[in-house]
Design an enzyme around this catalytic site. Structure first.
Site, short mmCIF file in Angstrom:
data_model
loop_
_atom_site.label_atom_id
_atom_site.label_comp_id
_atom_site.label_asym_id
_atom_site.label_seq_id
_atom_site.Cartn_x
_atom_site.Cartn_y
_atom_site.Cartn_z
N ASP A 177 40.06 -24.40 -55.73
CA ASP A 177 41.24 -24.62 -56.56
C ASP A 177 42.37 -25.21 -55.72
O ASP A 177 42.57 -24.83 -54.57
CB ASP A 177 41.68 -23.28 -57.18
CG ASP A 177 42.69 -23.45 -58.30
OD1 ASP A 177 42.35 -24.12 -59.29
OD2 ASP A 177 43.81 -22.93 -58.16
N ASP A 223 42.86 -23.10 -67.87
CA ASP A 223 44.32 -23.24 -67.95
C ASP A 223 44.78 -24.08 -69.14
O ASP A 223 45.97 -24.31 -69.31
CB ASP A 223 44.87 -23.88 -66.66
CG ASP A 223 45.08 -22.86 -65.56
OD1 ASP A 223 45.22 -21.66 -65.86
OD2 ASP A 223 45.11 -23.26 -64.38
N GLU A 242 38.90 -29.17 -57.17
CA GLU A 242 39.84 -29.20 -58.30
C GLU A 242 40.97 -30.12 -57.86
O GLU A 242 41.82 -29.74 -57.06
CB GLU A 242 40.33 -27.79 -58.62
CG GLU A 242 41.24 -27.72 -59.84
CD GLU A 242 42.68 -28.07 -59.53
OE1 GLU A 242 43.16 -29.13 -60.02
OE2 GLU A 242 43.34 -27.31 -58.79
#
Length: 492
Positions: A293, A390, A340
């Site tokens: 991430d 998200d 990501e």
């Protein structure tokens, strides 16, 4: 990831479970059976380390210690540590995880199981000692959690000096009265990883690879920072000098101030980035693929002075990403990474790192819901999603589009042969036919759920975040089954 494959995104907590949360139990194995039968090859989960007060899997007390909330009680019965007749269910048919209630519920059974474990220790001795030897972080975690309990806070800079500075080597605190509690903390980790390993092995037998998730930063209130302070930008009292975040943009005029301490890369360079090596080696031990991430921070990151209340004041700082990734490759043979790399301010160096280390990035179709964008070809070496944890679900986003926007999108898909009645089916089918080697469909988009299934709304604190789960298997298998033919026809 050069083969054409299909994956599913479903947090572990979102799988059906009898004990208030998706965990390492039989229901999760049933989930694996369903997706394997439909032709899925990758199951992506969110981090499963010990979550903090917000229950966010991206704010955890450790990069290594697993969250005991995922330990399945029925499996403890099968190990002979509990009697099945003593087990009751908790929130069995609810579609929300009530974390505090589930923790309290399971803790009673964990304590019972631990008492039996000690009596039967000879049965587990060999495997427990092997785990204790492998889990190099276990002692640090046990001390951290114990000291947090003693002080009623995980904010270690507020602890009494002897506990706060335990790792300076003086060890002036007599912990003999806590030996049993330290053993209990380790017992939970032993059982967590014992059950995780069993689930991973079961998935492998079904042809499923598990993709784990690693946040770039770690929390200040964590065993990582407490035990390894020199690797972070802290003052002498253990307070951060700088914190992580993102600068102001179209979505947030103040930017995002996350609050995690930034790394002291000068110090990390001296020890060959040992923290990153240890962290990724352990994740490689647990998972087949690892998504990182906020990967862009390997190139540069937004550094905010700790005394700034917003992210408006800050600076972009270059990071030694190439050196770190080289060390990871050297020490973690065969590791598969996914970057990501979402956002509007990604610099070219991020893509250069992905190319150099053969790390696929991500694309999210929800960000491209305009016909002119949908016409653009998708790269092969990319992981393509309909949406992420998200974002709004596909059908939630669709419900907010104007009528003209909906008509133009449906016309686009119908012209290409996607005549499904449900919009989420159009999108999922379209993605599977794309050129992307790996397509990952969130379970909520496969099933066509709306706002009720949204996992997280960024920059908000709500008990709705990180809490949605499938309550049973009544409709889920049918929704997965419909994609089986799509996957087969797409040569995945």
């Amino acid at each position: 990831m050069k083969k054409r494959q299909t994956g599913i995104l479903c947090p572990l907590f979102s799988t059906p479970g009898n004990q208030g949360i998706g965990d390492f139990g039989a229901k999760t194995k049933m989930f694996v059976d369903v997706i394997a039968d439909a032709g899925y090859k990758v199951w992506q989960i969110l981090p499963i380390q010990y979550a903090g007060k917000t229950h966010s899997p991206y704010q955890t007390y450790s990069s290594f210690a697993g969250d005991p909330i995922y330990i399945n009680i029925d499996r403890l019965c099968e190990e002979g540590l509990l009697t099945q007749s003593s087990i009751v269910n908790c929130n069995k048919f609810k579609n929300r995880v009530e974390y505090d209630k589930v923790r309290e519920f399971k803790e009673v059974y964990f304590r019972r199981a631990f008492r039996v474990f000690k009596k039967q220790f000879d049965t587990f001795k060999e495997t427990y000692e092997a785990f204790e030897k492998e889990a190099f972080w276990l002692n640090d975690w046990a001390y951290f959690y114990l000291f947090s309990t003693i002080h009623h806070t995980t904010h270690w800079s507020d602890w009494n000096e002897a506990y706060r500075d335990w790792f300076k080597g003086e060890h002036s605190v007599d912990l003999r009265e806590y030996e049993d509690e330290l053993f209990y903390i380790k017992f939970l980790q032993f059982m967590f990883y014992r059950q995780l390993d069993e689930l991973r092995d079961y998935a492998h037998k079904k042809g499923i690879s598990i993709m784990g998730d690693v946040p770039f930063y770690v929390d200040l209130e964590s065993a990582d920072v407490w035990s390894d302070r020199d690797d972070f930008m802290l003052d002498e009292q253990g307070n951060p000098q700088f914190v992580a975040g993102c600068p102001p943009d179209y979505f947030s005029e103040d930017g995002q101030r996350w609050g995690m301490p930034t790394y002291n890369f000068d110090h990390m360079h001296k020890n060959n980035f040992l923290f990153w090596v240890k962290r990724m080696r352990w994740m490689h031990r647990c998972f087949d693929i690892i998504r990182i991430d906020h990967f862009r921070a390997f190139a540069n990151y937004w550094r905010i002075p700790a005394d700034s209340e917003t992210a408006r004041i800050g600076a972009w700082i270059d990071a030694p990403g190439e050196e770190i990734l080289n060390r990871i490759r050297q020490e973690c043979s065969g590791i598969q990474l996914v970057a990501e790399d979402l956002g509007g301010d990604i610099v070219q160096r991020v893509y250069d790192l992905e190319t150099e280390f053969d790390i696929p990035g991500m694309e999210v179709m929800l960000f491209q819901m305009e016909t002119k964008l949908l016409r653009k070809p998708i790269r092969e070496n990319v992981v393509l999603y309909s949406g992420t944890h998200d974002n709004a679900t596909i059908n939630e986003a669709y419900s907010h589009y104007t009528n003209n926007h909906r008509i133009s999108l449906r016309r686009f898909f119908k012209k290409r042969g996607y005549t499904h009645r449900k919009f989420n089916d159009m999108v999922c089918h379209f993605l599977l036919d794309s050129e992307a080697n790996l397509v990952i469909l969130p379970v909520w988009d496969i099933c066509g759920y709306k706002q009720e299934a949204r996992i997280n709304v960024p920059s908000t604190l709500s008990d709705q975040n990180w809490s949605w789960k499938l309550k049973d298997f009544k409709t889920f298998p049918e929704e997965i089954e419909k994609t089986k033919e799509w996957i087969k026809n797409a040569n995945r």
